[in-house]
Design a protein around this motif. Sequence first.
Motif, PDB file in Angstrom:
ATOM      1  N   PRO A 348      55.301 -13.815 -79.635  1.00  0.00           N
ATOM      2  CA  PRO A 348      54.169 -14.183 -78.794  1.00  0.00           C
ATOM      3  C   PRO A 348      54.156 -15.658 -78.407  1.00  0.00           C
ATOM      4  O   PRO A 348      53.478 -16.030 -77.456  1.00  0.00           O
ATOM      5  CB  PRO A 348      52.966 -13.848 -79.673  1.00  0.00           C
ATOM      6  N   MET A 349      54.895 -16.494 -79.121  1.00  0.00           N
ATOM      7  CA  MET A 349      54.872 -17.920 -78.797  1.00  0.00           C
ATOM      8  C   MET A 349      55.905 -18.293 -77.736  1.00  0.00           C
ATOM      9  O   MET A 349      55.653 -19.120 -76.878  1.00  0.00           O
ATOM     10  CB  MET A 349      55.125 -18.755 -80.061  1.00  0.00           C
ATOM     11  N   MET A 350      57.095 -17.724 -77.838  1.00  0.00           N
ATOM     12  CA  MET A 350      58.148 -18.115 -76.906  1.00  0.00           C
ATOM     13  C   MET A 350      58.642 -16.967 -76.044  1.00  0.00           C
ATOM     14  O   MET A 350      59.467 -17.173 -75.159  1.00  0.00           O
ATOM     15  CB  MET A 350      59.344 -18.682 -77.677  1.00  0.00           C
ATOM     16  N   GLY A 351      58.159 -15.774 -76.322  1.00  0.00           N
ATOM     17  CA  GLY A 351      58.632 -14.631 -75.558  1.00  0.00           C
ATOM     18  C   GLY A 351      58.119 -14.662 -74.125  1.00  0.00           C
ATOM     19  O   GLY A 351      57.274 -15.465 -73.778  1.00  0.00           O
ATOM     20  N   TYR A 352      58.644 -13.758 -73.323  1.00  0.00           N
ATOM     21  CA  TYR A 352      58.213 -13.714 -71.929  1.00  0.00           C
ATOM     22  C   TYR A 352      57.652 -12.335 -71.625  1.00  0.00           C
ATOM     23  O   TYR A 352      58.125 -11.326 -72.136  1.00  0.00           O
ATOM     24  CB  TYR A 352      59.356 -14.068 -70.984  1.00  0.00           C
ATOM     25  N   GLY A 428      55.781 -23.884 -77.577  1.00  0.00           N
ATOM     26  CA  GLY A 428      54.478 -23.377 -77.140  1.00  0.00           C
ATOM     27  C   GLY A 428      53.297 -23.834 -77.984  1.00  0.00           C
ATOM     28  O   GLY A 428      52.166 -23.443 -77.692  1.00  0.00           O
ATOM     29  N   ALA A 431      50.692 -25.706 -75.810  1.00  0.00           N
ATOM     30  CA  ALA A 431      49.929 -24.841 -74.906  1.00  0.00           C
ATOM     31  C   ALA A 431      48.907 -24.006 -75.672  1.00  0.00           C
ATOM     32  O   ALA A 431      47.822 -23.731 -75.165  1.00  0.00           O
ATOM     33  CB  ALA A 431      50.875 -23.928 -74.136  1.00  0.00           C
ATOM     34  N   LEU A 432      49.250 -23.638 -76.908  1.00  0.00           N
ATOM     35  CA  LEU A 432      48.324 -22.800 -77.667  1.00  0.00           C
ATOM     36  C   LEU A 432      47.079 -23.581 -78.086  1.00  0.00           C
ATOM     37  O   LEU A 432      45.987 -23.031 -78.118  1.00  0.00           O
ATOM     38  CB  LEU A 432      49.010 -22.223 -78.911  1.00  0.00           C
TER      39      LEU A 432
ATOM     40  N   ARG B   9      51.957 -12.981 -67.710  1.00  0.00           N
ATOM     41  CA  ARG B   9      51.465 -14.310 -68.051  1.00  0.00           C
ATOM     42  C   ARG B   9      52.563 -15.087 -68.732  1.00  0.00           C
ATOM     43  O   ARG B   9      53.478 -14.529 -69.322  1.00  0.00           O
ATOM     44  CB  ARG B   9      50.277 -14.210 -68.990  1.00  0.00           C
ATOM     45  N   THR B  10      52.410 -16.388 -68.701  1.00  0.00           N
ATOM     46  CA  THR B  10      53.418 -17.219 -69.335  1.00  0.00           C
ATOM     47  C   THR B  10      53.079 -17.412 -70.808  1.00  0.00           C
ATOM     48  O   THR B  10      51.933 -17.270 -71.212  1.00  0.00           O
ATOM     49  CB  THR B  10      53.523 -18.561 -68.587  1.00  0.00           C
ATOM     50  N   SER B  11      54.096 -17.717 -71.618  1.00  0.00           N
ATOM     51  CA  SER B  11      53.895 -17.887 -73.051  1.00  0.00           C
ATOM     52  C   SER B  11      53.070 -19.152 -73.308  1.00  0.00           C
ATOM     53  O   SER B  11      53.066 -20.045 -72.478  1.00  0.00           O
ATOM     54  CB  SER B  11      55.245 -17.994 -73.754  1.00  0.00           C
ATOM     55  N   PRO B  12      52.438 -19.300 -74.426  1.00  0.00           N
ATOM     56  CA  PRO B  12      52.296 -18.339 -75.507  1.00  0.00           C
ATOM     57  C   PRO B  12      51.282 -17.239 -75.193  1.00  0.00           C
ATOM     58  O   PRO B  12      50.363 -17.443 -74.407  1.00  0.00           O
ATOM     59  CB  PRO B  12      51.822 -19.192 -76.683  1.00  0.00           C
ATOM     60  N   HIS B  13      51.487 -16.111 -75.861  1.00  0.00           N
ATOM     61  CA  HIS B  13      50.678 -14.939 -75.549  1.00  0.00           C
ATOM     62  C   HIS B  13      49.612 -14.698 -76.615  1.00  0.00           C
ATOM     63  O   HIS B  13      49.288 -13.564 -76.913  1.00  0.00           O
ATOM     64  CB  HIS B  13      51.570 -13.715 -75.420  1.00  0.00           C
ATOM     65  N   LEU B  14      49.133 -15.744 -77.229  1.00  0.00           N
ATOM     66  CA  LEU B  14      48.122 -15.579 -78.269  1.00  0.00           C
ATOM     67  C   LEU B  14      46.795 -16.163 -77.811  1.00  0.00           C
ATOM     68  O   LEU B  14      46.722 -16.900 -76.841  1.00  0.00           O
ATOM     69  CB  LEU B  14      48.564 -16.255 -79.567  1.00  0.00           C
ATOM     70  N   LYS B  15      45.773 -15.833 -78.591  1.00  0.00           N
ATOM     71  CA  LYS B  15      44.426 -16.281 -78.277  1.00  0.00           C
ATOM     72  C   LYS B  15      44.319 -17.793 -78.486  1.00  0.00           C
ATOM     73  O   LYS B  15      44.780 -18.314 -79.497  1.00  0.00           O
ATOM     74  CB  LYS B  15      43.472 -15.560 -79.225  1.00  0.00           C
ATOM     75  N   ARG B  16      43.716 -18.495 -77.543  1.00  0.00           N
ATOM     76  CA  ARG B  16      43.511 -19.935 -77.679  1.00  0.00           C
ATOM     77  C   ARG B  16      42.317 -20.192 -78.580  1.00  0.00           C
ATOM     78  O   ARG B  16      41.280 -19.543 -78.463  1.00  0.00           O
ATOM     79  CB  ARG B  16      43.261 -20.593 -76.331  1.00  0.00           C
ATOM     80  N   ALA B  17      42.479 -21.151 -79.481  1.00  0.00           N
ATOM     81  CA  ALA B  17      41.433 -21.395 -80.470  1.00  0.00           C
ATOM     82  C   ALA B  17      40.304 -22.249 -79.900  1.00  0.00           C
ATOM     83  O   ALA B  17      39.162 -22.124 -80.323  1.00  0.00           O
ATOM     84  CB  ALA B  17      42.032 -22.079 -81.689  1.00  0.00           C
TER      85      ALA B  17
END
Lengths: 571, 350
Positions: A348-352, A428, A431-432, B9-17
């Motif tokens: 989930p962090m670097m995947g597309y 990533g 960005a997170l 969507r572009t990575s990262p694919h997790l919930k933003r805190a």
Amino acid sequence: MNFIPFHAGSRQRKLWQFHGGLHLPDEKTLSNTEPAAPLPLPSQLVIPLQQHIGTPARACVAVGDRVRTGQVIGEPQGPVSAPVHASTSGVVTAIEPRAVPHPSGLQAPCVIIDADGLDQWAELPPPIPAFKQTAADDLRQRIRQSGIVGMGGASFPADVKLAPGGEHPVETLIINGAECEPYITCDDRLMREHAADIIDGVHIMLHILDARRCLVGIEDNKPEAIAAMRQAVSAAGLERLIEVVCIPTLYPSGGEKQLIRILTGKEVPSHDIPARIGLLVQNVGTAMAVADAVLRGRPLIERLVTVSGRGVAHPRNFRVRIGTPAAALVAASGGYRPDQARLVIGGPMMGYAVESDAIPVTKSLNCVLALTSAESPDPGPAQPCIRCGRCAEVCPARLLPQQLYWHARAKDLDKVQDYNLFDCIECGCCALVCPSHIPLVQYYRYAKTESWAREREKQAAEHARQRHAAREARLQRLERERQARLRQKKAAAPAKATAAGAKAGARTGAKTGAVAGTKTASQHADRQAAIEAARKRAAERRQAKAATADPAASPPPTANAGQETNAGETR
Amino acid sequence: MPAKPIEIRTSPHLKRAMSVDRIMRSVVIALLPICAFSIYQFGLSALLLILTTTAVAMATEWLFARLSGQGNTLTDWSVVITGILLALTLPPGFPLWMAAVAAFVGVALGKALFGGLGFNVMNAALVGRAFVQAAFPVAITTWTPAFAPGRFTEVIPSTLTMPFMQPVPVADWIAGLQLDAWSGATPLALQKFQQIEPPVTEVFTGMIAGSAGETSALLILLCGLWLAFKRVLDWRIPVAVMAGAALTALPFWLLDSSANPSPGFVLFTGGLMLGAWFMASDLVGSPVTVSGMVIYGVFIGALTVIIRLFGGLVEGVMYAILLANAAAPLISSWTQPKVYGAVKQSRKVK
């Protein structure tokens, strides 16, 4: 560096920290509780000819050919390349572009095999059980023949990586079992189920590299894998050579540079490779593939793949033949749940994200993630950067992501390089944590691609300039030679003319003869000048044409390969 | 194939805190106790002041966001902080129309003209305050006593001055209140002009006169610490500001403790606490590097003390922060951290 004697469990190895990083909910238990299940052979396999960084393989089978399992169907091209093998027996039904796992969603040449279900093996090269008595070059050759590439994500041909060259001897081999990305558990399962094979592979690679020791880095959220690996090391009696090190769980500890930092305290010099500081990193999956190739003669035709996320019914791991469609994996996991919202290849962090599951499993594909919108909600439109600095706090490369962002946004490519854009590993983290939800990594990828494009343009322009200069020099030289010839002729002409005139004068009278002689000479010079002018005009036209056509004629872009190298192996 | 289309969507694919509005809302929440204490201390006038600046700041933001086509930017809550902070730095009896001017100028010139949130070079509230400091020097240095009787039923006479009119002098009104000797003037003014240093405990708890929201160092400290604990602001900046101020004041105090304020007094008076925790720490205007934040904070603290000791003004926090805001980009680029694997002769940022 001092020699540090170590024995498994005798003392706690000193570990180092890398800057930043994130503690993420690891979500490993979703998929790591059951052993990896062999997936039934699909009816059709789609095998991409390029599953590695470097030159794509060239198909060496034709449509209609019968192939057997393990048979080479794509020959490597050039030194940095890898062959591709048939993952099962069957008939080649097409060689054509198909959708492959790539962020672009573009198609790439693939060999399509309709499986016959018999899975008849081709004749394999002989096993090399006595690898210690075998020359390193022969083992590298075997690894190359077996199509082994880095299985941690970067998919660099393993034989090339295992030949770092004489000036940088590899002292320590590092095996990456960190698997720091949330959700992914295929390396975890591989270590639990095939620790002995991995250790065999490590032993072979140590022999190839003539390295003194090996450190296996595994995050402490995989205690079973650590135990299995330690046991395999003692079972093989290699405690003095191989140490399994338990490292703290912190994303991205599985990044090559971060793992090196954690285990050795060293930092890979910017824009350089680990071999520079006597290190080499390989993934556990690669070690397993090396053991298969050397000890069993088996090429790389299958791998473990995690299917996870709350968007599938039964997340778990599968042992999958290369070329199996991702859709078959999802189906074997019980299919999508109704609230599945996103399909991601990799972690989930670097995947597309991909549009469709009609893509094949490749050598470096480690995870198919079906995420729900609760797991991966829409971050909403990006808000302005408020320079809170959270990104800089978590950056494992100690960059200033927000400064990179400002300059990338402004397309200031010099400035982004001043801020070390190319040290970004695209993990990533920034960005997170960004409260403004700016897709930072995407900006960096953009700036990198633009920088490469500019660099290529610069090279093309320089090439054109050199060609132009060379041409000018040649024309000048030709002109000088011509002038010299002319002068010689001129010098010779009066004498000739006089001689001719004297002859003619002897016949018709000296006066007319002399006049005729000078006239011919001047006429000749005029003609020559006109020809020269025309030639010059033509040359100018050609030059203008060449100048406009040159950039287009420059070598094809290699951005993709570079991008993937740069992204590195972060698992 | 799933039946429904998959979003790409572009990575990262997790919930933003975290989100910008959550950060800004936390700051607003942290400011509320300070507002409450201000109203408790100065009554109706303080309440009207806070409401006026906040309302005008929001209206200005809305107008400029509309004009520049940014849509509704009120939802990020940042302008509410600007409005409240501005009120807290003004004297409690400051005429409301002047406060409105300050709020408009602060948001319009200090923020909107630069492009809105994230693009402003300086703290918008302080830009507004600096404007009215220059425009209305008398009104902005006229403080009224705290805990005036009847403060919840009537306003300070200068509060409701008609627009474009000079406020009525409040000296007679203060005299009518019959309070003890020093509580009418602010501690800073007392110290500077009469060398009377009120007890640090009184100054620390805020039982004194001063700007509407700057009196209680204790309360501001607690609210600031809560924000630091919630990791909304970086603790390094306020700590650096306080250290810079205390360390600069120390030698002067040691040389002549009768004429110069003690480090403790310097810390707990005037706008230093509010400035350190809520304005210097403003994310947008501060440097982005850790060492840069420390330099920036110490610079603010030291400059504040220097202005207080040697300048004509009693207070220097505002100008110190504005100057440091201007220097922040430079400090950031000087203090770029060494990246992973940086080679010895690393390239310098131009």
